[in-house]
Motif scaffolding. Structure first.
Motif, PDB file in Angstrom:
ATOM      1  N   GLY A  13     -35.625 -24.172 102.466  1.00 13.93           N
ATOM      2  CA  GLY A  13     -35.057 -23.032 101.761  1.00 13.93           C
ATOM      3  C   GLY A  13     -33.873 -22.431 102.498  1.00 13.93           C
ATOM      4  O   GLY A  13     -32.843 -22.117 101.892  1.00 13.93           O
ATOM      5  N   VAL A  14     -34.004 -22.290 103.818  1.00 12.20           N
ATOM      6  CA  VAL A  14     -32.901 -21.770 104.624  1.00 12.20           C
ATOM      7  C   VAL A  14     -31.717 -22.730 104.593  1.00 12.20           C
ATOM      8  O   VAL A  14     -30.554 -22.311 104.507  1.00 12.20           O
ATOM      9  CB  VAL A  14     -33.366 -21.514 106.071  1.00 12.20           C
ATOM     10  N   LEU A  15     -31.999 -24.020 104.663  1.00 12.32           N
ATOM     11  CA  LEU A  15     -30.923 -25.014 104.631  1.00 12.32           C
ATOM     12  C   LEU A  15     -30.177 -24.982 103.299  1.00 12.32           C
ATOM     13  O   LEU A  15     -28.946 -25.080 103.262  1.00 12.32           O
ATOM     14  CB  LEU A  15     -31.499 -26.414 104.881  1.00 12.32           C
ATOM     15  N   MET A  61     -33.116 -32.200 102.161  1.00 13.57           N
ATOM     16  CA  MET A  61     -33.861 -33.343 101.626  1.00 13.57           C
ATOM     17  C   MET A  61     -34.841 -33.878 102.666  1.00 13.57           C
ATOM     18  O   MET A  61     -36.030 -34.102 102.372  1.00 13.57           O
ATOM     19  CB  MET A  61     -32.896 -34.463 101.221  1.00 13.57           C
ATOM     20  N   LEU A  62     -34.352 -34.086 103.887  1.00 17.05           N
ATOM     21  CA  LEU A  62     -35.199 -34.614 104.956  1.00 17.05           C
ATOM     22  C   LEU A  62     -36.349 -33.668 105.268  1.00 17.05           C
ATOM     23  O   LEU A  62     -37.480 -34.107 105.508  1.00 17.05           O
ATOM     24  CB  LEU A  62     -34.360 -34.859 106.206  1.00 17.05           C
ATOM     25  N   ALA A  63     -36.072 -32.362 105.255  1.00 17.48           N
ATOM     26  CA  ALA A  63     -37.124 -31.389 105.528  1.00 17.48           C
ATOM     27  C   ALA A  63     -38.196 -31.419 104.443  1.00 17.48           C
ATOM     28  O   ALA A  63     -39.394 -31.275 104.722  1.00 17.48           O
ATOM     29  CB  ALA A  63     -36.521 -29.989 105.644  1.00 17.48           C
ATOM     30  N   ARG A  65     -41.150 -34.252  96.894  1.00 19.27           N
ATOM     31  CA  ARG A  65     -41.027 -35.105  98.075  1.00 19.27           C
ATOM     32  C   ARG A  65     -40.448 -36.471  97.708  1.00 19.27           C
ATOM     33  O   ARG A  65     -39.600 -37.008  98.429  1.00 19.27           O
ATOM     34  CB  ARG A  65     -42.382 -35.272  98.757  1.00 19.27           C
ATOM     35  N   ARG A  66     -40.901 -37.031  96.604  1.00 26.01           N
ATOM     36  CA  ARG A  66     -40.370 -38.330  96.187  1.00 26.01           C
ATOM     37  C   ARG A  66     -38.888 -38.239  95.864  1.00 26.01           C
ATOM     38  O   ARG A  66     -38.096 -39.114  96.248  1.00 26.01           O
ATOM     39  CB  ARG A  66     -41.140 -38.848  94.963  1.00 26.01           C
ATOM     40  N   THR A  67     -38.514 -37.185  95.158  1.00 26.48           N
ATOM     41  CA  THR A  67     -37.103 -36.997  94.825  1.00 26.48           C
ATOM     42  C   THR A  67     -36.262 -36.837  96.083  1.00 26.48           C
ATOM     43  O   THR A  67     -35.168 -37.395  96.193  1.00 26.48           O
ATOM     44  CB  THR A  67     -36.943 -35.754  93.927  1.00 26.48           C
ATOM     45  N   THR A 125     -26.023 -36.003  95.508  1.00 29.11           N
ATOM     46  CA  THR A 125     -26.487 -34.644  95.803  1.00 29.11           C
ATOM     47  C   THR A 125     -26.685 -33.825  94.535  1.00 29.11           C
ATOM     48  O   THR A 125     -27.663 -33.075  94.413  1.00 29.11           O
ATOM     49  CB  THR A 125     -25.502 -33.927  96.742  1.00 29.11           C
ATOM     50  N   VAL A 126     -25.781 -33.975  93.577  1.00 30.81           N
ATOM     51  CA  VAL A 126     -25.935 -33.253  92.314  1.00 30.81           C
ATOM     52  C   VAL A 126     -27.158 -33.759  91.553  1.00 30.81           C
ATOM     53  O   VAL A 126     -27.942 -32.972  91.011  1.00 30.81           O
ATOM     54  CB  VAL A 126     -24.663 -33.391  91.449  1.00 30.81           C
TER      55      VAL A 126
END
Length: 206
Positions: free
Chosen positions: A82-84, A134-136, A148-150, A189-190
């Motif tokens: 969320g912060v990222l 995404m990684l987090a 998580r899969r996305t 990313t979009v």
């Protein structure tokens, strides 16, 4: 708790809408504007002297709003992503406010202005924030399985693209290859943002 869940569903839905609207506006500006074509950076659509420059900036601002809404839609336990995402929203907004000069020059093969460096740095930081989010999410057990899969698919595509873009810009510089790779990374990313917003809305709704 029910009100908080409803707010997150609304935020996720709004994030999906802003993502679509922003992507359409930027795409129209890039394709219809008098930019340099397939060998230029996407950001060049925002500095050309035409009516499409405004559409480009509106699109960037909509994408910044989408990232912030995604951060709001995440469960409280997902603080790091969320912060990222919130940071990515700020950097995206900055990249839209501070436009680059004609050609959007970047080092090491071109001589940039201060605005070019700010714009380019903000754009890179925004993309990095989204990829790290995404990684987090991939590593967080608190994230819904669909989220998580996305995130896993998005990270698997975005990481190598980011690495190749960075290496190409440092060794080759501007050219058709960087332009294609940049567009692919932005599409990833979009697409991830839209899919995540939909997944969050469904998860909270169920």
């Amino acid at each position: 708790m029910a009100d908080r869940g409803l707010r997150r569903v609304v935020a996720a839905s709004a994030a999906a809408g802003c993502t679509l609207a922003g992507a359409v506006a930027v795409t129209v500006a890039v394709l219809a504007g008098p930019g340099p074509g397939p060998t230029g950076y996407v950001s060049e659509a925002g500095v050309t002297d035409s009516r499409y420059a405004a559409a480009y900036r509106i699109g960037v601002f909509a994408l910044a709003a989408a990232l912030l809404l995604l951060a709001v839609a995440l469960p409280t336990a997902l603080r790091v992503p969320g912060v990222l995402l919130a940071a990515g929203s700020v950097f995206t907004l900055l990249s839209g406010v501070v436009t680059c000069s004609a050609g959007c020059p970047l080092p090491p093969f071109e001589t940039p202005t201060v605005a070019d460096l700010v714009h380019g740095g903000a754009s890179i930081a925004a993309t990095a924030s989204v990829v790290f989010a995404m990684l987090a999410l991939v590593r967080s057990p608190a994230a819904a399985p669909a989220v998580r899969r996305t995130a896993a698919v998005g990270a698997a595509l975005a990481l190598p693209l980011s690495a190749v873009i960075g290496l190409t810009m440092l060794t080759v510089g501007r050219g058709g290859l960087v332009a294609v790779l940049e567009r692919l990374l932005l599409t990833v990313t979009v697409g991830w943002g839209l899919a995540t917003a939909i997944a969050l809305g469904r998860a909270r709704g169920s």
